[in-house]
Design an enzyme around this catalytic site. Structure first.
Site, PDB file in Angstrom:
ATOM      1  N   HIS A  55      25.711 -16.844  29.844  1.00 19.64           N
ATOM      2  CA  HIS A  55      27.175 -16.830  29.935  1.00 19.64           C
ATOM      3  C   HIS A  55      27.772 -17.230  28.594  1.00 19.64           C
ATOM      4  CE1 HIS A  55      26.324 -21.066  30.706  1.00 19.64           C
ATOM      5  NE2 HIS A  55      27.593 -21.374  30.562  1.00 19.64           N
ATOM      6  N   HIS A  78      29.720 -19.598  27.235  1.00 21.06           N
ATOM      7  CA  HIS A  78      30.047 -20.917  26.664  1.00 21.06           C
ATOM      8  C   HIS A  78      29.348 -21.158  25.319  1.00 21.06           C
ATOM      9  CE1 HIS A  78      31.512 -22.755  30.718  1.00 21.06           C
ATOM     10  NE2 HIS A  78      32.479 -22.156  30.058  1.00 21.06           N
ATOM     11  N   ASP A  83      27.919 -23.651  23.990  1.00 22.04           N
ATOM     12  CA  ASP A  83      26.631 -24.349  23.942  1.00 22.04           C
ATOM     13  C   ASP A  83      25.472 -23.449  24.388  1.00 22.04           C
ATOM     14  OD1 ASP A  83      27.853 -24.704  26.603  1.00 22.04           O
ATOM     15  OD2 ASP A  83      26.144 -26.006  27.050  1.00 22.04           O
ATOM     16  N   HIS A  84      25.796 -22.185  24.674  1.00 27.08           N
ATOM     17  CA  HIS A  84      24.775 -21.201  25.037  1.00 27.08           C
ATOM     18  C   HIS A  84      24.741 -20.036  24.041  1.00 27.08           C
ATOM     19  CE1 HIS A  84      24.256 -22.913  29.206  1.00 27.08           C
ATOM     20  NE2 HIS A  84      25.352 -23.505  28.771  1.00 27.08           N
ATOM     21  N   HIS A  88      30.406 -20.834  37.838  1.00 27.06           N
ATOM     22  CA  HIS A  88      30.596 -21.673  36.642  1.00 27.06           C
ATOM     23  C   HIS A  88      31.512 -20.938  35.646  1.00 27.06           C
ATOM     24  CE1 HIS A  88      29.598 -24.426  33.387  1.00 27.06           C
ATOM     25  NE2 HIS A  88      29.140 -23.431  32.661  1.00 27.06           N
ATOM     26  N   ASP A 115      23.727 -22.274  33.676  1.00 26.64           N
ATOM     27  CA  ASP A 115      24.537 -23.367  34.230  1.00 26.64           C
ATOM     28  C   ASP A 115      24.961 -23.066  35.673  1.00 26.64           C
ATOM     29  OD1 ASP A 115      24.325 -24.552  31.777  1.00 26.64           O
ATOM     30  OD2 ASP A 115      26.452 -24.467  31.272  1.00 26.64           O
ATOM     31  N   HIS A 127      20.448 -27.425  31.306  1.00 26.27           N
ATOM     32  CA  HIS A 127      20.786 -28.819  30.969  1.00 26.27           C
ATOM     33  C   HIS A 127      19.873 -29.839  31.638  1.00 26.27           C
ATOM     34  CE1 HIS A 127      24.578 -28.044  28.803  1.00 26.27           C
ATOM     35  NE2 HIS A 127      24.696 -27.016  29.629  1.00 26.27           N
TER      36      HIS A 127
HETATM   37 FE    FE Z   1      26.184 -25.362  29.329  1.00 26.86          FE
HETATM   38 ZN    ZN Z   2      28.362 -23.454  30.617  1.00 28.73          ZN
END
Ligand code: FE
Ligand code: ZN
Length: 261
Positions: free
Chosen positions: A55, A57, A59-60, A112, A129, A167
């Site tokens: 996805h 985001h 942090d990905h 999410h 996530d 995570h």
């Molecule tokens: Fe994340």
């Molecule tokens: Zn995320």
């Protein structure tokens, strides 16, 4: 079968590195940072062959551009409706991605985020996530009903399927799970194992579908003992949405409770 190793990123992210020892090549899943991936590949003598994104985001995805510069021509697989613009191979429900000798099927798992997808194979799944060990992602873009349906797809995976999520949230998730089900003996036992692991800064993943069915309240939201334990203020929130008692209302109640936990 491919090997999967964890690369640590940020404070609690794992970038999964799918490795083929024979060809000395690797794919990474959700590289939110490039540096730890480049270091890992260098130390292991590996070349990057492709990237999978669950996805949009940051942090990905934030490491994608640098990795594509370092290994030119590699493909970046990800959701076809993603706001992230670095995807070269857009994927939809039921598409297949072949990583070395392993074929992953795509399931769309909104909740999410709306663009979230999971990469599934009967032996292992990358759940980003969506499904965490002991929990689920926050509902940033989707609804509880959507997330419940996404979980229903994941529940169909074989018991032995290994779950690689992004995570290291397991310990906090289990603290909440214990509030939901204080007498669940599988949960109590697993929480002790997780506490011991985290004390030594060790990874608690991958999980399995069988384990999540036993310990994850969001996998178990249809169990009557769980709905009874949801505090009234969160039950009300859920029941207010629809008059009839839809299965996802428990899920919504749990998620609302977790948000305030
Ligand atoms: Fe994340
Ligand atoms: Zn995320």
């Amino acid at each position: 079968m491919v090997q999967v190793k964890a690369i640590n990123a940020f404070s609690d992210n794992y970038i999964w590195c799918i490795t083929d020892e024979q060809s000395q090549q690797a794919w990474v899943v959700d590289p939110g940072q490039a540096e730890p991936v480049l270091t890992h590949l260098k130390n292991a003598g590996l070349t990057l062959a492709g990237i999978l994104i669950t996805h949009h985001h940051y942090d990905h995805t934030d490491g994608v551009a640098t990795l594509c510069k370092a290994f030119s021509g590699i493909d970046v697989y990800g959701p076809n409706d993603s706001p992230f613009k670095g995807i070269t191979k857009p994927l939809k429900e039921s598409d297949i991605v072949t990583v070395f000798d392993t074929q992953f099927r795509i399931i769309t798992t909104p909740g999410h985020t709306l663009d979230h997808i999971c990469y599934i194979h009967p032996a292992l799944a990358f759940t980003g996530d969506t499904l965490f060990s002991g929990g689920c992602g926050r509902l940033f873009e989707g609804s509880a009903e959507q997330m419940q349906h996404s979980f229903d797809k994941l529940k169909q995976l074989p018991d032995t399927c290994k779950i690689y999520c992004t995570h290291e949230y397991t310990q906090a998730n289990l603290a909440f799970a214990l509030a939901v089900e204080p007498t669940n003996s599988d949960l109590i036992e697993h929480a002790q194992w997780v506490d011991a692991k985290r004390k030594n800064d060790e990874i608690t993943l991958p999980s399995t579908i069988a384990l999540e069915q036993k310990i994850n309240p969001f996998m178990r939201s249809d169990i009557s003992g769980i709905s009874q334990n949801i505090p009234t203020e969160y039950q009300y929130k859920a029941k207010n949405i629809l008059q009839n008692n839809e299965p996802w209302q428990n899920f919504a109640g749990l998620r609302a409770w977790k948000d305030h936990f």
